[in-house]
Scaffold this motif. Structure first.
Motif: not given
Ligand code: F6P
Length: 364
Positions: A188-196
């Protein structure tokens, strides 16, 4: 129902906020219901080997801000497919679930709070089907659990990842380099997307959108031509190229755990970029730093609310459920509805639309 003694265990990878949950369960059970609490050690391993310790209001004092879990955890101890290393180096798999049920009964527990992510809660549900009154409490930095707005641990992880990005920003700008930050999140890309987004990344790569290296390079060169020869790239460990595979690491833990250990895409991406542009490229892998340390305020509150509501659900005789955040409420969701589901970033996510609207490249 009158609760006399409840059990709690933490399973899977740790994250910030586990101790907030343990403290809330202990305090709610002891103060609200005069009930005793057994902390089972090292996840389901402790249920198989019958290792536990007494939890009290006193013993859980001062743990709210503490990272990790005072009960210990493991992501290798599935009692239904228990993997052990045989002396000849082979992996022996056996079903230890009956032994775990027997131990649960002999500990005199009225119910079991299972704090974990998708894998741990699936095991919790199997034990519920075997007759153990189970209540699930959702945790994971990956935020990939269905039926809850957020899992605790996630907000702390994105704070940490965002802070790392801020730091890479200043050094990247000073040296005019391409800086890559690889973060966790499994599929899942949640961390990458939101922190990005929070950290002002110029390129964000997530598992849900396979990237095209030429699009990534286009963004870097466009920035260079525009007078900004530095670029910040956030990449999820589960990100992969169009037509490519997720990059994994061979390790002893993978063999025992039975699931692949992700990681390496950041360095792979660095090599791809270096071979195409004449810029210096550096990669940082944030790794387990995202899981350690003190929980942020959001995770402390969420963990505390989930723990308190879980005890209330047990007192009301609601089992086979997970406590979940349906903002602004904590609700109950049947564990059955979670089975095998991982919540990825949807293709039509407003977060993705927002990122692209402000000029962030998603590598497509
Ligand atoms: O599921 C949480 C998580 O941190 C993932 O983001 C990551 O891929 C994995 O656990 C790492 O697990 P381990 O602690 O076994 O290295």
């Amino acid at each position: 129902m009158a609760l006399k003694r409840v059990g709690i265990l933490t399973g899977g990878g740790d994250c910030s906020g586990l101790n907030a949950v343990i403290r809330a369960v202990t305090r709610t059970a002891a103060i609200g219901y005069g009930c005793a609490i057994t902390g089972i050690l090292d996840g389901f391993e402790g249920l198989i080997t019958k290792r536990s310790e007494e939890l009290t209001v006193r013993s859980t004092r001062d743990i709210l801000t503490l990272g990790g879990t005072i009960l210990g955890t493991t992501n290798k101890g599935n009692p239904f497919q228990y993997r052990e290393l045989a002396p000849d180096g082979s992996i022996k798999v056996s079903d230890q679930s009956d032994r775990a049920v027997e131990n649960f009964r002999s500990m005199g527990l009225d119910c079991l709070f299972v704090v974990g992510g998708e894998g741990t809660l699936e095991i919790g549900y199997k034990f519920f089907e075997k007759g153990i009154p189970v209540i699930g409490i959702p945790k994971t930095i990956d935020n990939d659990l269905d039926k809850t707005d957020y899992t605790f641990g996630y907000q702390t992880a994105i704070e940490v990842a965002c802070d790392a990005l801020d730091r890479l920003h200043s050094t990247g700008r000073s040296h005019q380099r391409v800086m890559i930050l690889e973060v966790m999140g499994r599929t899942a890309g949640w961390i990458s997307l939101e922190a990005g987004i929070a950290g002002g990344a110029h390129i964000i790569l997530i598992p849900e959108i396979p990237y095209n290296i030429e699009r990534v390079v286009e963004k870097i060169t466009a920035r260079e031509k525009g007078g900004s020869p530095f670029t910040i790239i956030m990449v999820a460990e589960g990100a992969k190229e169009e037509g490519g595979d997720v990059i994994t690491q061979a390790s002893a833990s993978t063999r025992l755990q039975g699931v692949p250990q992700l990681g390496g895409v950041g360095f792979h991406l660095a090599d791809q970029i270096k071979s195409r542009v004449d810029l210096e490229v550096r990669c940082t892998v944030l790794g387990h730093i995202q899981r350690g340390g003190s929980p942020c305020a959001f995770d402390r509150v969420l963990g505390t609310r989930l723990g308190a509501e879980a005890v209330r659900a047990a007192a009301e005789g609601n089992f086979g459920v997970m406590v979940a955040l349906k903002t602004p409420f904590i609700t109950l969701v049947p564990l059955k509805e979670l089975a095998g589901k991982v919540r990825s970033v949807p293709a039509d996510s407003q977060l993705i639309q927002c990122a692209e609207a402000i000029g962030i490249s998603m590598g497509r």
